[in-house]
Design an enzyme around this catalytic site. Structure first.
Site, PDB file in Angstrom:
ATOM      1  N   ILE A  39      -3.068  -8.143  13.589  1.00 45.26           N
ATOM      2  CA  ILE A  39      -2.105  -7.832  14.645  1.00 45.26           C
ATOM      3  C   ILE A  39      -2.767  -7.058  15.774  1.00 45.26           C
ATOM      4  CG2 ILE A  39       0.075  -6.672  15.161  1.00 45.26           C
ATOM      5  CD1 ILE A  39       0.901  -7.173  12.252  1.00 45.26           C
ATOM      6  N   PRO A  63      -2.554 -12.259   9.506  1.00 43.10           N
ATOM      7  CA  PRO A  63      -2.943 -12.174  10.918  1.00 43.10           C
ATOM      8  C   PRO A  63      -3.391 -10.761  11.275  1.00 43.10           C
ATOM      9  CG  PRO A  63      -0.547 -12.371  10.679  1.00 43.10           C
ATOM     10  CD  PRO A  63      -1.138 -12.660   9.341  1.00 43.10           C
ATOM     11  N   ASN A  82       0.853  -1.188   0.000  1.00 40.11           N
ATOM     12  CA  ASN A  82       0.000   0.000   0.000  1.00 40.11           C
ATOM     13  C   ASN A  82       0.886   1.233   0.000  1.00 40.11           C
ATOM     14  OD1 ASN A  82       0.605   0.778   2.827  1.00 40.11           O
ATOM     15  ND2 ASN A  82      -0.437  -1.147   3.284  1.00 40.11           N
ATOM     16  N   LYS A 117      10.239 -16.100 -10.881  1.00 34.32           N
ATOM     17  CA  LYS A 117       9.421 -14.998 -11.377  1.00 34.32           C
ATOM     18  C   LYS A 117       8.306 -15.531 -12.274  1.00 34.32           C
ATOM     19  CE  LYS A 117       9.632 -10.827 -14.239  1.00 34.32           C
ATOM     20  NZ  LYS A 117      10.504  -9.944 -15.060  1.00 34.32           N
ATOM     21  N   LYS A 124     -14.603  -0.191  14.024  1.00 41.28           N
ATOM     22  CA  LYS A 124     -13.316  -0.894  14.145  1.00 41.28           C
ATOM     23  C   LYS A 124     -12.876  -0.961  15.611  1.00 41.28           C
ATOM     24  CE  LYS A 124      -8.558  -0.937  12.398  1.00 41.28           C
ATOM     25  NZ  LYS A 124      -7.611  -0.384  11.405  1.00 41.28           N
TER      26      LYS A 124
END
Length: 410
Positions: free
Chosen positions: A312, A310, A214, A292, A343
């Protein structure tokens, strides 16, 4: 910055035009600014413009008889509380590092006994060149504060680190340089505390040369780690793959993937506070090949099976060693506060710091955040990320102090 005196050296480069806005911000902050315009800088901005904005004469040459008689370059170099070089070009920093004094700017820099802040701006390859890396290291060793340049598109058409930070970020760095050190008799607000911070993105390999990631720059997390260390905390910074310098007094653990970050967070416990700023990739490929992946000419990309990484933050909130205060971050593009409230409940965090990343926040130097806790929402105005970090750390310190005094939960 009220009543402080700034000597601003404007180097030669297209980014010199931003020095005009910096002068305006310095004046708005209540400080006095005197400009030194280099020969190169004069190709991009005029002495007339800087004089009008600063309301002070602009100095351009070492060989001005009137100025030498009335003031002298030695006195000019020592009247200021802070010397700022903005933009600091590769050439100007090379001459600074070598101790060359062949014009007014470099002579002032060699003669000054005041702190110096250099704000680099140059092409990405010039910034990454071994000579520039060596010169920056020399300057930092000599006591010059050299900011990291921004990452982004450049006037030359290339992309990468080398852009001049925005004037607001430069002003924040100046304010940090000029901030008085706390008296030795006063305890630092986070002294004796262990603060765990995660920052940056994670990279999830698709094959040996490609990855899922990102746009997180890591700047906000690094700023929080630095602010916590400045407040006296022992800080562990778990950093994804970014090129930012480690803040002073911070122990840094470099990781690449979400699973590596999760393991590093567990290894850093116990902690008094966890501030989970990292933008962790939600998914990874189920099986990254060792070779690749190649196009096969069909026009159809290879299938990528994704599995969830996961969680975290949620795992930390359920951990028996859970810190007394757990702060999560929520980067949203719509319904920012509503998503952040949900959240917080879903993860079990004490606070969620939410921000709108639909613009250039993830690569920029400013941020607008909303702090969501059990009492509601506290929205902060847009500020440089360093200022956001200081506000969050001050709130953390106050919360921990109240917990000790009142016995109330964080």
């Amino acid at each position: 910055m009220l009543q402080k005196r700034i000597l601003l050296i404007v180097g030669g480069g297209i980014a010199a035009y931003k020095a005009c806005e910096l002068v305006r911000l310095i004046r708005k902050a209540g400080a006095d600014v005197t400009c030194v315009l280099t020969e190169g800088g004069a190709h991009f901005v005029t002495a007339m413009t800087l004089a009008a904005l600063s309301e002070n004469p602009v100095h351009t040459t070492l060989w001005d008889l009137k100025n030498e008689v009335e003031m002298g370059h030695i006195q000019l170099s020592r009247q200021a509380d802070l010397v700022v070089v903005c933009p600091a070009t590769a050439d100007l920093m090379a001459r600074m590092a070598a101790g060359i004094a062949d014009d007014l700017a470099t002579t002032l820099l060699l003669a000054t006994d005041k702190p110096v802040l250099a704000v680099p701006a140059m092409n990405v390859r010039m910034w990454q060149h071994a000579a520039t890396v060596r010169n920056v290291a020399t300057l930092r060793t000599s006591g010059v504060t050299v900011l990291e340049p921004d990452v982004g598109a450049m006037a030359c058409g290339e992309f990468g680190p080398g852009r001049l930070p925005e004037p607001e970020a430069v002003l924040a760095a100046m304010q940090a340089q000029l901030a008085p050190s706390p008296p030795a008799s006063l305890p630092l607000p986070l002294a004796g505390r262990h603060v765990l911070v995660t920052a940056g993105p994670t990279h999830e390999p698709i094959d040996p040369v490609r990855y899922i990631a990102n746009r997180s720059s890591g700047r906000q997390g690094f700023a929080i780690a630095g602010a916590a260390a400045a407040a006296g905390a022992r800080v562990t910074l778990v950093a994804g793959p970014v090129t930012l310098p480690t803040p002073p007094g911070v122990t840094r653990v470099d990781v690449e993937t979400a699973r590596e970050m999760a393991a590093a967070v567990q290894a850093a416990l116990p902690a008094d506070v966890a501030v989970m700023v990292a933008a962790v990739a939600d998914w990874r490929t189920a099986d990254a090949p060792a070779h690749k992946l190649k196009k096969d000419g069909s026009g159809t990309p290879p299938p990528l099976a994704l599995v969830e990484n996961p969680d975290i933050l949620a795992t930390l909130c359920r951990d028996p060693r859970r810190p007394a205060l757990v702060v999560g971050f929520a980067a949203e593009t719509d319904d920012v506060i509503a998503h952040a409230v949900a959240k917080r409940a879903r993860k079990g965090a004490d606070w969620i710091v939410a921000n709108d990343v639909s613009g250039d926040v993830m690569g920029g130097t400013a941020n607008t955040v909303h702090i969501i806790d059990a009492a509601g929402v506290d929205s902060l105005p847009e500020m440089p990320k360093d200022a956001v970090a200081q506000a969050i750390v001050a709130r953390i310190a106050a919360t921990l102090a109240a917990t000790i005094t009142n016995g109330t939960p964080a």
